[in-house]
Design an enzyme around this catalytic site. Structure first.
Site, PDB file in Angstrom:
ATOM      1  N   GLY A  14       0.877  -0.995   0.031  1.00 19.38           N
ATOM      2  CA  GLY A  14      -0.094   0.075  -0.105  1.00 19.38           C
ATOM      3  C   GLY A  14       0.844   1.260  -0.096  1.00 19.38           C
ATOM      4  O   GLY A  14       1.938   1.137  -0.022  1.00 19.38           O
ATOM      5  N   ASP A  39      -1.488 -12.362   4.482  1.00 22.68           N
ATOM      6  CA  ASP A  39      -2.823 -12.172   4.793  1.00 22.68           C
ATOM      7  C   ASP A  39      -2.932 -12.138   6.265  1.00 22.68           C
ATOM      8  O   ASP A  39      -2.911 -13.044   6.937  1.00 22.68           O
ATOM      9  CB  ASP A  39      -3.780 -13.149   4.407  1.00 22.68           C
ATOM     10  CG  ASP A  39      -5.367 -12.829   4.400  1.00 22.68           C
ATOM     11  OD1 ASP A  39      -5.578 -11.873   5.263  1.00 22.68           O
ATOM     12  OD2 ASP A  39      -6.070 -13.429   3.692  1.00 22.68           O
ATOM     13  N   TYR A 136     -16.283   1.455   7.653  1.00 24.04           N
ATOM     14  CA  TYR A 136     -15.102   1.423   7.853  1.00 24.04           C
ATOM     15  C   TYR A 136     -14.439   2.022   9.052  1.00 24.04           C
ATOM     16  O   TYR A 136     -13.665   1.465   9.670  1.00 24.04           O
ATOM     17  CB  TYR A 136     -14.519   2.615   6.529  1.00 24.04           C
ATOM     18  CG  TYR A 136     -12.829   2.898   6.887  1.00 24.04           C
ATOM     19  CD1 TYR A 136     -11.942   1.771   6.774  1.00 24.04           C
ATOM     20  CD2 TYR A 136     -12.616   4.331   7.000  1.00 24.04           C
ATOM     21  CE1 TYR A 136     -10.802   2.248   6.716  1.00 24.04           C
ATOM     22  CE2 TYR A 136     -11.025   4.464   7.094  1.00 24.04           C
ATOM     23  CZ  TYR A 136     -10.366   3.408   6.997  1.00 24.04           C
ATOM     24  OH  TYR A 136      -8.796   3.810   7.207  1.00 24.04           O
TER      25      TYR A 136
END
Length: 296
Positions: A14, A39, A136
């Protein structure tokens, strides 16, 4: 003498993970796997990664630290995919802290301004009550709870409005739209603190160094954004100016005129007071950071 670090960065592909990896040096060894390699919802993978971190640090005589940059950040999609967002943003940190506990590795967890309601009139302090208004935000708040309630040596660092060289972000979107539209409307009733991921990464590694030296701040929740505040419209106009474009081409609109699936905080400026009180380097202004981003 500064402590040598070996840092594991889940979410390494990211924006933030990219800049954390870019800051690797002789004194800071950075392992930054993307979600395809690590993960955070998979216990076996996380246990293996933290175990390998601890062993690598032992072999090179450094101190291991985990900086969790893994997150489900598709804010609007999370409204209909909250189960997956919860898995990454809440269950993931829970798995990480358990693995860190098993190896006695400290954890720095990155969170968000979206955990607040956005009703404030002055910058949020770390101790202010949470009140997320989106899936979120709820899942990130649950992730904070998992970390802070674990008993592990851990810190939560909230930030917001991130942009960097890697991935998609507001600065890149505005840059693209400037070349394709004569005018565009941007909301002017949402205010926050734009933050360059390079600056945030630098701050997180400074904190990691302090933690590794046994000098982690007593305050376990900190805020780290570039200083100052601006609306999305004001930020867009600043970006246009850097592109040599007329900022008046950016027209102000309200959130009601630009409906989105997830409710955004109207005001999500984060106070730097706790960060400064911890003796960490104050962040430069968002304007200076944007200058540096375009210069780079």
């Amino acid at each position: 003498m500064p402590v040598r670090l070996t840092v594991l960065v889940p979410g390494g592909s990211g924006q933030l993970g990219h800049d954390l990896a870019a800051l690797a040096s002789d004194a800071v060894d950075v392992i930054a796997p993307g979600s395809a390699e690590l993960d955070v919802t998979q216990t076996g993978q996380v246990l293996a990664a933290v175990g390998a971190l601890a062993e690598r640090a032992r072999e090179n005589g450094s101190a291991p630290v985990v900086v969790n940059a893994a997150a489900y950040t598709a804010v609007d999609k999370a409204e209909t995919d909250e189960e997956r967002a919860f898995a990454v943003n809440a269950d993931g940190p829970r798995v990480l802290v358990a693995a860190c506990a098993s190896r006695r590795v400290p954890l720095i967890h990155v969170s968000t301004d979206y955990v607040f309601s956005g009703d404030a009139a002055s910058p949020y302090e770390p101790s202010d009550a949470l009140g997320p208004r989106s899936a979120y935000g709820r899942t990130k708040a649950a992730g904070e709870d998992a970390v802070l309630g674990s008993g592990v040596s851990s810190w939560v660092v909230r930030t917001g409005w991130l942009y960097g060289k890697s991935g998609s972000n507001f600065v890149k979107t505005m840059t693209s739209l400037e070349s394709s539209r004569p005018e565009l409307s941007v909301v002017d009733d949402q205010v926050g603190g734009p933050t360059w991921t390079f600056d945030l990464a630098s701050g997180l590694l400074e904190l990691a160094s302090r933690v590794a030296a046994g000098e982690g701040p007593e305050q376990r929740v900190l805020h780290c954004t570039n200083a100052g505040s601006v609306s999305w419209c004001g930020f867009a106009r600043a970006i246009f100016s850097h592109l040599g474009a007329d900022p008046s081409r950016v027209k102000a609109c309200t959130s009601a005129e630009y409906p989105q699936a997830a409710t955004r905080p109207a005001y999500s400026v984060l106070s730097p007071a706790a960060w400064k009180e911890a003796g960490l380097t104050p962040m430069r202004s968002w304007e200076e950071a944007l200058d540096a981003y375009f210069a780079a």
